[in-house]
Design a protein around this motif. Structure first.
Motif, PDB file in Angstrom:
ATOM      1  N   PRO A   1       3.576  -5.408 -14.139  1.00  0.00           N
ATOM      2  CA  PRO A   1       3.532  -5.420 -15.607  1.00  0.00           C
ATOM      3  C   PRO A   1       2.104  -5.655 -16.079  1.00  0.00           C
ATOM      4  N   ALA A   2       1.860  -5.390 -17.347  1.00  0.00           N
ATOM      5  CA  ALA A   2       0.510  -5.451 -17.893  1.00  0.00           C
ATOM      6  C   ALA A   2      -0.125  -6.828 -17.709  1.00  0.00           C
ATOM      7  N   ASP A   3       0.635  -7.901 -17.941  1.00  0.00           N
ATOM      8  CA  ASP A   3       0.038  -9.238 -17.837  1.00  0.00           C
ATOM      9  C   ASP A   3      -0.343  -9.565 -16.400  1.00  0.00           C
ATOM     10  N   GLU A   4       0.498  -9.196 -15.440  1.00  0.00           N
ATOM     11  CA  GLU A   4       0.192  -9.455 -14.039  1.00  0.00           C
ATOM     12  C   GLU A   4      -0.983  -8.605 -13.559  1.00  0.00           C
ATOM     13  N   MET A   5      -1.014  -7.340 -14.012  1.00  0.00           N
ATOM     14  CA  MET A   5      -2.136  -6.490 -13.631  1.00  0.00           C
ATOM     15  C   MET A   5      -3.431  -7.014 -14.247  1.00  0.00           C
ATOM     16  N   GLY A   6      -3.356  -7.495 -15.477  1.00  0.00           N
ATOM     17  CA  GLY A   6      -4.532  -8.070 -16.107  1.00  0.00           C
ATOM     18  C   GLY A   6      -5.032  -9.284 -15.344  1.00  0.00           C
ATOM     19  N   ALA A   7      -4.102 -10.115 -14.872  1.00  0.00           N
ATOM     20  CA  ALA A   7      -4.490 -11.287 -14.090  1.00  0.00           C
ATOM     21  C   ALA A   7      -5.149 -10.873 -12.782  1.00  0.00           C
ATOM     22  N   LEU A   8      -4.617  -9.827 -12.149  1.00  0.00           N
ATOM     23  CA  LEU A   8      -5.204  -9.345 -10.901  1.00  0.00           C
ATOM     24  C   LEU A   8      -6.609  -8.809 -11.131  1.00  0.00           C
ATOM     25  N   LEU A   9      -6.777  -8.005 -12.171  1.00  0.00           N
ATOM     26  CA  LEU A   9      -8.087  -7.434 -12.464  1.00  0.00           C
ATOM     27  C   LEU A   9      -9.086  -8.512 -12.869  1.00  0.00           C
ATOM     28  N   GLY A  10      -8.590  -9.559 -13.495  1.00  0.00           N
ATOM     29  CA  GLY A  10      -9.471 -10.644 -13.875  1.00  0.00           C
ATOM     30  C   GLY A  10      -9.916 -11.481 -12.695  1.00  0.00           C
ATOM     31  N   ALA A  11      -9.113 -11.482 -11.618  1.00  0.00           N
ATOM     32  CA  ALA A  11      -9.421 -12.305 -10.453  1.00  0.00           C
ATOM     33  C   ALA A  11     -10.285 -11.589  -9.433  1.00  0.00           C
ATOM     34  N   THR A  12     -10.131 -10.273  -9.306  1.00  0.00           N
ATOM     35  CA  THR A  12     -10.853  -9.553  -8.258  1.00  0.00           C
ATOM     36  C   THR A  12     -10.984  -8.085  -8.596  1.00  0.00           C
ATOM     37  N   ARG A  13     -11.970  -7.444  -7.976  1.00  0.00           N
ATOM     38  CA  ARG A  13     -12.107  -5.980  -8.062  1.00  0.00           C
ATOM     39  C   ARG A  13     -11.681  -5.323  -6.755  1.00  0.00           C
ATOM     40  N   TYR A  14     -11.347  -6.165  -5.767  1.00  0.00           N
ATOM     41  CA  TYR A  14     -11.035  -5.651  -4.442  1.00  0.00           C
ATOM     42  C   TYR A  14      -9.674  -6.179  -3.995  1.00  0.00           C
ATOM     43  N   LEU A  15      -8.925  -5.307  -3.317  1.00  0.00           N
ATOM     44  CA  LEU A  15      -7.640  -5.710  -2.759  1.00  0.00           C
ATOM     45  C   LEU A  15      -7.828  -5.973  -1.278  1.00  0.00           C
ATOM     46  N   GLY A  16      -7.518  -7.207  -0.835  1.00  0.00           N
ATOM     47  CA  GLY A  16      -7.739  -7.568   0.553  1.00  0.00           C
ATOM     48  C   GLY A  16      -6.715  -6.951   1.487  1.00  0.00           C
ATOM     49  N   GLU A  17      -7.069  -6.923   2.792  1.00  0.00           N
ATOM     50  CA  GLU A  17      -6.148  -6.432   3.808  1.00  0.00           C
ATOM     51  C   GLU A  17      -5.032  -7.457   4.014  1.00  0.00           C
ATOM     52  N   ARG A  18      -3.883  -6.997   4.459  1.00  0.00           N
ATOM     53  CA  ARG A  18      -2.753  -7.893   4.660  1.00  0.00           C
ATOM     54  C   ARG A  18      -2.200  -7.730   6.054  1.00  0.00           C
TER      55      ARG A  18
END
Length: 529
Positions: free
Chosen positions: A494-511
């Motif tokens: 959802p928009a709020d969760e995506m906004g939180a993700l974008l606010g925290a990082t520009r990179y998605l880590g490996e899992r």
């Protein structure tokens, strides 16, 4: 000379009176005297002769005109009861035939059977080859249907690509036999101007019952036909009462969807598109969801086709475009997004044909102070397969505006790299189906690599969707694929969760692989649209 003295005068007066009454066959024989009276008699006889000839000619003209009017009436009745394109019976004639066949049940006759046929993907034929070709296909279909029915049966065209076959006095076995023959006949390719065209049909069957109206019989057959289409097309379905409930539910959902677009029931989720070499978030794809107050979250593959069917896809597209661009504008103000961050929005074939599409997009970008380069529109190949004037104008104008254009679902339609090179597109999204068997089907890895090379050689950027494992991501990196998206990196948020993700990082880590296997999308919905 008085009448008493010459009886011819009285006869002459009587003859004139008869002529005045219309007795044109009245004649007098002149006497041997050949005097003035005989001269008058001869004149009256000539007048009677001329009047009779005039009357006979008039009578012939009246008869001819009456015959012409009678024939014209017959022709008009035929026109009123037949389809102009195919020569088949039309809806009016079909309904009359159904009423007559239903009425015969009370007299001990077998009930009628009604077959309703709808051509599968006929719109694609019109779109690809033009309406003239489509009309010729319909004429061939009409001819083939006439070949497979009994002499007592009635074949009708109801309009568009919908046909009906009325079987008076039929059993279910007879109806199934005719339906199978029809399906087999239509399975043969139709050749038009050196082009082979496939034109199959979905068939619904309904056996008439006592006290059933023609409208009810037609509705039931239509319901069975739509059930056949929903099950996979080119299928024969026999009407079952439960189908009516399904149809009513669909009608109710259609009404609710109209309201949902104007209310707050539709929500947008966003899935990151990742640069594979660095895992940097390049942008997000917009995915629409319907949060129904009673039925819960309805998947897009259920309501998007419904929106197209009921004619509200244009309103849906406009809502998604406006809402997502406003969300992007808020993120840009609140978050430090990269300059090349892009929002990817799906456009339907209907929206692409709107003459005001470009003006609408331009106005939104100007209002929200967004650069055109921050928007990418995603379109399917089928939406532009005909390269219609309006569609091409929209694409060219959007490109000139600076908006990115991406072909969606590449690998599922009329895929052709040479064809795509002729379009004003810069990106190609490769369909998730090509990754499903990447490590299980022999040669699939090489096949995907070859597709990537072709896309790159054409000067286009490839985006792979449906990346679900670390192995798939690593294999695409090894192929030098630039970007991709999928549950391996991030599920739609959802928009709020995506906004939180974008606010925290520009990179998605490996899992870890176990994290990949254990994570389940809480929506249960694949990221389509």
């Amino acid at each position: 000379m008085s009448a008493d003295k010459d009886p011819r005068l009285a006869m002459l007066v009587e003859s004139i009176v008869r002529l005045s009454k219309g007795e044109l066959s009245s004649r007098l024989e002149p006497s041997s005297a050949r005097d003035e009276v005989d001269a008058v008699i001869t004149g009256v006889n000539l007048l009677a002769e001329e009047l009779q000839q005039v009357y006979e000619q008039f009578e012939k003209r009246v008869e001819s005109r009456t015959a012409m009017l009678r024939q014209a009436h017959v022709d008009m009745m035929k026109m009123a009861m037949s389809d102009a394109l195919t020569g088949l019976a039309n809806r009016v004639a079909l309904m009359d035939g159904i009423e007559e066949a239903l009425g015969q049940i009370a007299e001990g006759a077998l009930p009628p059977a009604l077959l309703l046929l709808d051509l599968d993907s006929f719109k694609n034929i019109n779109d690809r080859f033009g309406h003239d070709t489509g009309d010729r296909v319909l004429q061939v279909v009409a001819h083939r249907l006439n070949r497979v029915v009994r002499e007592s049966d009635l074949v009708a065209r109801l309009g568009g690509d919908e046909f009906a076959v009325l079987l008076p006095g039929a059993t279910l076995d007879i109806a199934l036999q005719v339906a199978r023959r029809a399906v087999e006949a239509l399975a043969e390719k139709i050749r038009v101007d050196a082009v082979d065209i496939e034109c199959r049909a979905s068939v619904g069957i309904r056996i008439g019952t006592t006290n059933q109206s023609a409208e009810e019989l037609l509705l039931d057959a239509d319901t069975a036909m739509y059930a056949a289409k929903r099950e996979g097309r080119n299928i024969i379905k026999i009407f079952q009462p439960v189908m009516l409930y399904s149809r009513q539910l669909r009608s109710q959902m259609a009404a609710e969807l109209r309201d949902a677009i104007a209310s707050t029931e539709l929500v947008l989720h966003y899935q990151p598109v990742v640069e594979l070499a660095t895992n940097r978030i390049l942008g997000v794809e917009v995915l629409v969801r319907w949060q129904h107050p009673v039925r819960g979250l309805i998947p897009p593959d259920t309501f998007i086709p419904l929106a197209e069917e009921i004619g509200v896809i244009h309103d849906l597209d406009r809502w998604v475009m406006s809402t997502s661009l406003r969300q992007l504008a808020r993120w840009k103000k609140e978050l430090a997004l990269d300059d090349d961050f892009q929002l990817r929005v799906n456009l339907s074939a209907v929206e692409l044909k709107q003459l005001d599409l470009v003006d609408h997009v331009r106005a939104l970008l100007r209002e929200l102070d967004l650069p055109a380069s921050s928007l990418v529109v995603e379109i399917t190949e089928t939406a532009i397969v005909t390269r219609g004037e309006v569609e091409m104008y929209s694409l060219l104008s959007l490109k000139q505006l600076g908006v990115g254009i991406e072909i969606d679902d590449f690998g599922t339609g009329y895929s052709s790299i040479s064809y795509l090179r002729e379009l004003p597109v810069s990106m190609v999204k490769v369909d998730r189906s090509l990754l499903t068997e990447l490590n299980t089907r022999p040669g699939q890895l090489e096949f995907v690599a070859a597709i990537l090379q072709l896309i790159t050689a054409a000067g286009l950027e490839a985006v792979f969707e449906g990346i679900e494992t670390r192995q798939q991501a690593d294999q695409l990196r090894a192929m030098r694929c630039n970007s991709g998206q999928g549950f391996y990196f991030c599920k739609p948020l959802p928009a709020d969760e995506m906004g939180a993700l974008l606010g925290a990082t520009r990179y998605l880590g490996e899992r870890d692989e176990m994290d990949e296997l254990n994570e389940i999308d809480d929506t249960g919905i694949p990221a389509v649209r």
